[in-house]
Design a protein around this motif. Structure first.
Motif, mmCIF file in Angstrom:
data_model
loop_
_atom_site.group_PDB
_atom_site.id
_atom_site.type_symbol
_atom_site.label_atom_id
_atom_site.label_comp_id
_atom_site.label_asym_id
_atom_site.label_seq_id
_atom_site.Cartn_x
_atom_site.Cartn_y
_atom_site.Cartn_z
ATOM 1 N N PHE A 82 -49.954 50.707 -93.710
ATOM 2 C CA PHE A 82 -48.748 51.539 -93.678
ATOM 3 C C PHE A 82 -49.054 53.023 -93.923
ATOM 4 C CE2 PHE A 82 -47.767 47.265 -95.093
ATOM 5 C CZ PHE A 82 -46.838 46.888 -94.139
ATOM 6 N N ARG A 84 -50.295 55.442 -92.072
ATOM 7 C CA ARG A 84 -49.852 56.414 -91.065
ATOM 8 C C ARG A 84 -48.340 56.621 -91.122
ATOM 9 N NH1 ARG A 84 -48.749 60.169 -89.159
ATOM 10 N NH2 ARG A 84 -48.848 60.899 -87.003
ATOM 11 N N ILE A 85 -47.630 55.565 -91.536
ATOM 12 C CA ILE A 85 -46.169 55.686 -91.633
ATOM 13 C C ILE A 85 -45.804 56.628 -92.790
ATOM 14 C CG2 ILE A 85 -44.042 54.396 -92.136
ATOM 15 C CD1 ILE A 85 -45.406 52.067 -90.568
ATOM 16 N N ASP A 87 -47.711 59.089 -93.749
ATOM 17 C CA ASP A 87 -48.028 60.437 -93.248
ATOM 18 C C ASP A 87 -46.887 60.966 -92.387
ATOM 19 O OD1 ASP A 87 -50.464 60.159 -94.448
ATOM 20 O OD2 ASP A 87 -51.545 59.645 -92.601
ATOM 21 N N PHE A 88 -46.349 60.067 -91.574
ATOM 22 C CA PHE A 88 -45.291 60.451 -90.651
ATOM 23 C C PHE A 88 -44.021 60.861 -91.405
ATOM 24 C CE2 PHE A 88 -41.732 58.982 -87.819
ATOM 25 C CZ PHE A 88 -41.895 59.943 -86.834
ATOM 26 N N THR A 89 -43.827 60.226 -92.555
ATOM 27 C CA THR A 89 -42.575 60.469 -93.290
ATOM 28 C C THR A 89 -42.506 61.890 -93.842
ATOM 29 O OG1 THR A 89 -42.472 58.140 -93.809
ATOM 30 C CG2 THR A 89 -41.133 59.561 -95.174
ATOM 31 N N ASN A 99 -36.958 62.254 -96.326
ATOM 32 C CA ASN A 99 -37.037 61.358 -95.162
ATOM 33 C C ASN A 99 -37.170 59.884 -95.534
ATOM 34 O OD1 ASN A 99 -36.816 63.244 -93.088
ATOM 35 N ND2 ASN A 99 -38.986 63.802 -93.250
ATOM 36 N N GLY A 106 -36.369 52.474 -90.459
ATOM 37 C CA GLY A 106 -37.366 51.969 -89.511
ATOM 38 C C GLY A 106 -38.023 50.698 -90.012
ATOM 39 N N VAL A 110 -37.776 46.244 -88.562
ATOM 40 C CA VAL A 110 -38.836 45.259 -88.326
ATOM 41 C C VAL A 110 -38.793 44.153 -89.378
ATOM 42 C CG1 VAL A 110 -41.341 44.990 -88.133
ATOM 43 C CG2 VAL A 110 -40.248 47.034 -87.269
ATOM 44 N N LEU B 106 -48.147 56.041 -83.631
ATOM 45 C CA LEU B 106 -48.440 57.107 -84.591
ATOM 46 C C LEU B 106 -49.934 57.309 -84.768
ATOM 47 C CD1 LEU B 106 -45.810 56.573 -87.438
ATOM 48 C CD2 LEU B 106 -45.918 58.422 -85.772
ATOM 49 N N SER B 109 -51.510 60.044 -82.870
ATOM 50 C CA SER B 109 -50.865 61.352 -82.897
ATOM 51 C C SER B 109 -50.836 61.869 -84.330
ATOM 52 C CB SER B 109 -49.421 61.224 -82.384
ATOM 53 O OG SER B 109 -48.638 60.562 -83.355
ATOM 54 N N ASP B 110 -50.416 63.097 -84.463
ATOM 55 C CA ASP B 110 -50.271 63.598 -85.830
ATOM 56 C C ASP B 110 -48.835 64.066 -86.065
ATOM 57 O OD1 ASP B 110 -50.290 65.775 -84.211
ATOM 58 O OD2 ASP B 110 -51.676 66.965 -85.417
ATOM 59 N N TYR B 111 -47.904 63.429 -85.399
ATOM 60 C CA TYR B 111 -46.497 63.766 -85.588
ATOM 61 C C TYR B 111 -46.062 63.454 -87.018
ATOM 62 C CZ TYR B 111 -46.102 63.676 -80.491
ATOM 63 O OH TYR B 111 -46.260 63.909 -79.167
ATOM 64 N N THR B 112 -45.080 64.237 -87.476
ATOM 65 C CA THR B 112 -44.359 63.862 -88.692
ATOM 66 C C THR B 112 -42.876 63.907 -88.353
ATOM 67 O OG1 THR B 112 -43.949 66.055 -89.607
ATOM 68 C CG2 THR B 112 -46.114 65.065 -90.048
ATOM 69 N N MET B 113 -42.073 63.359 -89.225
ATOM 70 C CA MET B 113 -40.643 63.340 -88.954
ATOM 71 C C MET B 113 -40.093 64.762 -88.794
ATOM 72 S SD MET B 113 -38.705 60.450 -91.134
ATOM 73 C CE MET B 113 -39.448 58.870 -91.478
ATOM 74 N N ALA B 114 -40.739 65.684 -89.499
ATOM 75 C CA ALA B 114 -40.254 67.060 -89.454
ATOM 76 C C ALA B 114 -40.386 67.663 -88.064
ATOM 77 C CB ALA B 114 -41.024 67.897 -90.469
ATOM 78 N N PHE B 116 -39.253 66.372 -85.492
ATOM 79 C CA PHE B 116 -38.116 65.908 -84.696
ATOM 80 C C PHE B 116 -36.821 66.301 -85.373
ATOM 81 C CE2 PHE B 116 -41.704 63.167 -84.062
ATOM 82 C CZ PHE B 116 -41.775 63.042 -82.688
ATOM 83 N N ILE B 123 -37.812 59.202 -83.546
ATOM 84 C CA ILE B 123 -38.234 58.824 -84.905
ATOM 85 C C ILE B 123 -38.159 57.310 -85.053
ATOM 86 C CG2 ILE B 123 -37.610 58.922 -87.347
ATOM 87 C CD1 ILE B 123 -36.620 61.751 -86.926
ATOM 88 N N LEU B 126 -40.822 55.561 -82.919
ATOM 89 C CA LEU B 126 -42.164 55.661 -83.504
ATOM 90 C C LEU B 126 -42.304 54.748 -84.721
ATOM 91 C CD1 LEU B 126 -42.602 59.513 -83.224
ATOM 92 C CD2 LEU B 126 -44.231 57.849 -82.323
ATOM 93 N N LEU B 127 -41.271 54.745 -85.559
ATOM 94 C CA LEU B 127 -41.339 53.898 -86.760
ATOM 95 C C LEU B 127 -41.374 52.417 -86.393
ATOM 96 C CD1 LEU B 127 -38.899 55.634 -89.261
ATOM 97 C CD2 LEU B 127 -41.314 55.148 -89.642
ATOM 98 N N SER B 130 -44.722 51.488 -84.977
ATOM 99 C CA SER B 130 -45.768 51.599 -85.996
ATOM 100 C C SER B 130 -45.645 50.508 -87.038
ATOM 101 C CB SER B 130 -45.690 52.959 -86.678
ATOM 102 O OG SER B 130 -45.908 53.950 -85.713
ATOM 103 N N MET B 131 -44.411 50.189 -87.397
ATOM 104 C CA MET B 131 -44.223 49.095 -88.363
ATOM 105 C C MET B 131 -44.721 47.776 -87.781
ATOM 106 S SD MET B 131 -43.190 49.560 -91.386
ATOM 107 C CE MET B 131 -42.687 47.890 -91.785
#
Lengths: 180, 526
Positions: A82, A84-85, A87-89, A99, A106, A110, B106, B109-114, B116, B123, B126-127, B130-131
């Motif tokens: 988890f 990367r998730i 990091d994404f947050t 966030n 999300g 799932v 994800l 990539s190096d996206y973050t929620m910020a 978007f 969002i 992607l979640l 990824s989940m």
């Protein structure tokens, strides 16, 4: 709760106390590999039994264990699948906490049986945050306190977390921090 | 339409916004643009950093202003895609851009929620993906852990099993000595009923100890069967009534037995269990009734047909044929597999145990079946000519006579001195001439110096192996009969087809009847 919580407890014990202690906890709780399946939902009673046995074997009060476990959970999640998730947050404390609900939505898509808490930034000034927390579960405040401390660790911050009186729904936590 | 929005609000609504002045140069941009495209600076032309598509051929975005038509920017450096519309504002053109992930993974990539806008469906997409990927990873880890855990359990069980086996071996040796010595004393105390009663208590207690060793042997997967020479035809005839009861009233059993004069070295219990399993399967295959044919015949099979046989050999073939519903090919192919069963309450062990029995006895088993026409199961067991059966069956001639000059000679080998002493005395009392040895090396010396009729040897001895001794002894004296005895048979011990096996703790009556069998011939299994 989902089995990934059990796995995190196990990993924390293995990291800090070693295999023999974990084996002792497994025996005391009457649990085994079948209760360690990440995406499996277990009755809360199973999780409580595990927490109780862990506290007993480690000779720690349950509150102290929950605090330590909350703090550990963040590092456990970021090292595992988890990561990367997380990091994404968010890449900083404020955006991450802001966030969290988004991320939990999300997760819930799932894992539909998950009962996710909600977090809300009540106030944000440099070095000081007030975060409200609400959950259908009770008794996990020390765990949440640990989670927030874990987030300070994650973002290279040093500080403290304390629960403060809240009006109305949920609980509130005050975070005061500065960069290390 | 011209809009005016505060820059801080704009950054929240469109984190990747860009404002162009009237000459098409970048005037302002949002936090996502600043983070993801650090080389962009105010005053740059947009074409310097992006390829524009969806606009006029000359790249003029002003034509899109106020329309709902979208355009795409693709970064020259990292190929990041931004999609948006154009609005007019006081400073020029507002490009309401949002990141458009090429891939919703994800990891790549190096996206973050910020990056978007709040509520951007990207969002959630992607979640979600990824989940799912994270959970799949977790599940893979769990599967690996469970497999490892299972292997650990198997290893532990294997260690426990071996320890249990060796404990059973030692325990059985001690029980053997107690039982044999009790029998010796009992013979000495014919006129002392009180002492004989005490010996009975000792023997009975030893028998209860045997029950414990049987549990240990079960734990170490040891068969509790004694292996002797058996006439299969006699066994079937002797149990005919029992077989009829199993088959039930609507099923007729026909017998066609043609292996008279032949015997096979098997566990009588195993043979009987196998036949009972086959009869029950046949009965279940004929719920409306029918007939079962129990047939025996001799068949010469070529070298290599079964096991490691290096020359053509005779086999007793036991055939159990029914007139039932038969099996479909896909069922037939799995019929011998352990735990496979087509019966609602079946445990799938019946046919598997038949195959185990046949193979452990040096033979094999096979099935022929046709859907709607019935099933035939064949068990093939190594055949050997029965010695003089008539002699063995004649009352009064069963055993040798003590002190006779023609007393059959037995070479007895066991590392336990008390077991040797008790066995030798009992066998001599039965009329055998016994040469006792406490080691295989000593036994080989005796074998080299004189002939023996029977080798009676322990299997597990310190640093020595009774089966290896038996192989050497049979090479030295090919007519030698072999009876192996042990409370535990370690893995990898193979026994020749005509050797007999006696499970410790030794029961005197079983031992003496087995010796007679070795010398004179078989009896039907009960």
């Amino acid at each position: 709760m989902y089995g990934m919580i059990h796995r995190a407890v196990r990993q924390m014990v293995l990291d800090t106390r070693g295999e023999a202690t974990w084996a002792e906890i497994e025996r005391a709780a009457g649990l085994g590999p079948a209760e360690m399946i990440s995406a499996e939902v277990y009755d809360d009673e199973v999780t409580l039994k595990l927490i109780g046995a862990t506290a007993e074997i480690l000779a720690e009060p349950v509150d102290a264990l929950l605090l330590a476990f909350g703090r550990y959970w963040i590092s456990f999640a970021e090292r595992g699948s988890f990561g990367r998730i997380l990091d994404f947050t968010g890449t900083d404390l404020v955006s991450f906490i802001g966030n969290l609900d988004n991320m939990h939505r999300g997760v819930q898509a799932v894992m539909p049986d998950a009962r996710m808490p909600t977090f809300h930034l009540v106030d944000s000034t440099p070095g000081r945050l007030i975060v409200s927390y609400a959950s259908s579960r009770t008794g996990l405040e020390r765990f949440v306190e640990g989670l927030l401390l874990g987030l300070l660790d994650r973002f290279g911050l040093t500080g403290s977390v304390s629960e403060r009186p809240a009006n109305g729904h949920g609980r509130q936590f005050l975070l005061t921090y500065s960069t290390i | 339409m011209q809009i005016e929005i505060d820059e801080s609000v704009l950054g929240v609504l469109f984190p990747a916004f860009v404002i162009l002045d009237d000459s098409g140069r970048i005037r302002q941009f949002g936090p996502t643009i600043a983070r993801r495209f650090p080389t962009i600076a105010g005053g740059d032309r947009i074409e310097t950093h992006f390829t524009i598509s969806g606009a006029a051929p000359d790249g003029d975005l002003s034509a899109l202003a106020g329309s709902s038509q979208t355009f795409t920017l693709v970064g020259h450096v990292d190929q990041a895609r931004l999609v948006g519309t154009v609005l007019r504002c006081s400073a020029g053109l507002l490009l309401t851009l949002r990141m458009s992930p090429e891939s919703f993974l994800l990891d790549s990539s190096d996206y973050t929620m910020a990056d978007f806008a709040p509520g951007d469906p990207a969002i959630h997409g992607l979640l979600l993906l990824s989940m799912q990927r994270a959970l799949l990873d977790e599940q893979r880890t769990v599967v690996r852990e469970l497999a490892k855990e299972r292997q650990s359990s198997v290893d532990l069980l294997d260690r426990v099993s071996r320890v249990a086996g060796f404990m059973a071996h030692d325990f059985n040796n001690f029980l053997s000595i107690i039982k044999l010595t009790s029998d010796r004393m009992r013979m000495e105390l014919l006129d002392q009923p009180r002492l004989r009663r005490m010996l009975d208590i000792i023997k009975s207690t030893a028998a209860r100890g045997s029950a414990i060793t049987r549990s240990l042997m079960t734990l170490s997967h040891q068969r509790d069967d004694t292996r002797i020479l058996v006439s299969i035809d006699d066994m079937i005839r002797d149990n005919a009534q029992f077989f009829s009861t199993i088959a039930g009233t609507g099923v007729q059993i026909k017998m066609d037995l043609a292996t008279t004069g032949l015997v096979t070295a098997v566990s009588p219990v195993g043979a009987l269990n196998s036949l009972v399993n086959l009869l029950m399967n046949a009965r279940d295959a004929m719920p409306e009734g029918g007939s079962i044919t129990l047939r025996t015949q001799v068949r010469r099979l070529p070298a290599g047909a079964i096991g490691r046989s290096d020359e053509a050999s005779d086999y007793i073939v036991i055939e159990v044929a029914d007139t039932g519903k038969g099996m479909a090919p896909e069922v037939l192919s799995k019929a011998f597999k352990p735990l496979f069963s087509t019966k609602p309450s079946g445990n799938g062990l019946g046919l598997a145990s038949v195959l185990d029995f046949a193979r452990e006895s040096g033979g094999d088993a096979c099935i022929d079946s046709t859907l709607g026409r019935g099933t035939e199961v064949h068990i093939m067991l190594p055949a050997r000519p029965a010695p003089d059966v008539a002699m063995a069956r004649e009352p009064g001639l069963a055993g040798p006579h003590p002190g006779s000059e023609t007393a059959p000679t037995i070479l007895l080998v066991d590392d336990e001195p008390y077991a040797i002493e008790a066995l030798a005395e009992l066998l001599e009392a039965e009329g055998y001439a016994v040469t006792a040895c406490q080691s295989c090396a000593q036994a080989l010396v005796e074998l080299a110096s004189k002939p023996f009729r029977i080798l009676l040897t322990d299997i597990v001895m310190p640093g020595e192996n009774g089966t290896a001794l038996a192989e050497a002894a049979c090479r030295m004296q090919p007519d030698l009969k072999v009876i192996l005895m042990s409370g535990f048979v370690p893995e990898g011990q193979s026994m020749a087809e005509d050797w007999m096996f006696l499970r410790k703790p030794i029961d005197t009556a079983t031992l003496t009847s087995m010796l007679r069998l070795a010398l004179d011939g078989p009896v039907a299994a009960e």
